[in-house]
Design a protein around this motif. Sequence first.
Motif, short mmCIF file in Angstrom:
data_model
loop_
_atom_site.label_atom_id
_atom_site.label_comp_id
_atom_site.label_asym_id
_atom_site.label_seq_id
_atom_site.Cartn_x
_atom_site.Cartn_y
_atom_site.Cartn_z
N GLU A 27 -8.54 19.94 -18.56
CA GLU A 27 -7.96 19.34 -19.76
C GLU A 27 -7.93 20.31 -20.93
O GLU A 27 -7.15 20.14 -21.86
CB GLU A 27 -8.70 18.06 -20.11
N ALA A 28 -8.80 21.31 -20.90
CA ALA A 28 -8.81 22.31 -21.97
C ALA A 28 -7.63 23.27 -21.86
O ALA A 28 -7.32 23.99 -22.80
CB ALA A 28 -10.13 23.09 -21.94
N LEU A 75 0.08 32.67 -15.29
CA LEU A 75 -0.77 33.83 -14.98
C LEU A 75 -1.98 33.90 -15.91
O LEU A 75 -3.07 34.26 -15.48
CB LEU A 75 0.03 35.14 -15.02
N ASN A 76 -1.78 33.53 -17.16
CA ASN A 76 -2.93 33.47 -18.08
C ASN A 76 -3.93 32.42 -17.62
O ASN A 76 -5.13 32.68 -17.57
CB ASN A 76 -2.47 33.17 -19.52
N LEU A 77 -3.44 31.24 -17.27
CA LEU A 77 -4.31 30.17 -16.78
C LEU A 77 -5.08 30.62 -15.55
O LEU A 77 -6.30 30.47 -15.48
CB LEU A 77 -3.48 28.93 -16.44
N ILE A 78 -4.37 31.17 -14.58
CA ILE A 78 -5.00 31.58 -13.33
C ILE A 78 -6.00 32.71 -13.55
O ILE A 78 -7.11 32.68 -13.05
CB ILE A 78 -3.93 31.97 -12.29
N ASP A 89 -6.64 17.88 -9.07
CA ASP A 89 -6.01 18.77 -8.09
C ASP A 89 -5.19 19.82 -8.85
O ASP A 89 -3.98 19.71 -8.99
CB ASP A 89 -5.14 17.95 -7.14
N LEU A 90 -5.88 20.83 -9.38
CA LEU A 90 -5.25 21.84 -10.21
C LEU A 90 -4.10 22.56 -9.50
O LEU A 90 -3.04 22.74 -10.11
CB LEU A 90 -6.28 22.85 -10.72
N PRO A 91 -4.24 22.95 -8.23
CA PRO A 91 -3.08 23.57 -7.57
C PRO A 91 -1.86 22.66 -7.59
O PRO A 91 -0.74 23.10 -7.87
CB PRO A 91 -3.57 23.83 -6.14
N GLU A 92 -2.05 21.38 -7.35
CA GLU A 92 -0.94 20.43 -7.37
C GLU A 92 -0.39 20.25 -8.79
O GLU A 92 0.81 20.18 -9.00
CB GLU A 92 -1.38 19.07 -6.80
#
Length: 187
Positions: A59-60, A87-90, A114-117
């Motif tokens: 959520e952040a 890319l920044n998130l990952i 489910d972050l990937p989803e």
Amino acid sequence: MRDKTEQIKNAAIKVFINKGFQATTQELANEAEVAEMTLFRKFGTKERLFTAAVKSVVEAQDFLKWKEEAEIKDTEEFLRVLIDNRLNLISQNRSLVRMLLAERLMDSLPEEIDLPEMIFCSLEKAVKDHAELNNLHIDTANWERQLSGIFLSYLCLPSDKDYYAQSEEEKQHLLSDYVASFKLKRE
């Protein structure tokens, strides 16, 4: 009272990143420096602690701005922003994303974390909406796969420097290469 909850969630993220959902409640309690009973009093189950801890990190993140991304008129700029955001998130959450991807592959992630989803769904919506808003006749499924490949390769393959730590010039060069790999045509 709130500090203990945050302390437990922060410790849980560290343990879950290293051990995945297989981590024991004793390991979680030890890392949080609380009694195991405190975990159960605060969260009820290990599953709820896992969900609460991951949800607080997810959520952040501000990657669900797909509507704003889709409205960018210039398709090259749209792709740059889309790729840069993810890319920044990952890269800023590499260990967490890897653990969540592993848990996803074992089909053990609750839908709400489910972050990937979540990343893929926001990507899919952004690409489809951008194509529709800009009258682009593209194979959106192919673009989604190509973009997913960029993100997965960045996550799984070794790199000299995390994306978020690169200079602006390095990022722009990389983004230019990625954007150039897309066939951009209007009708």
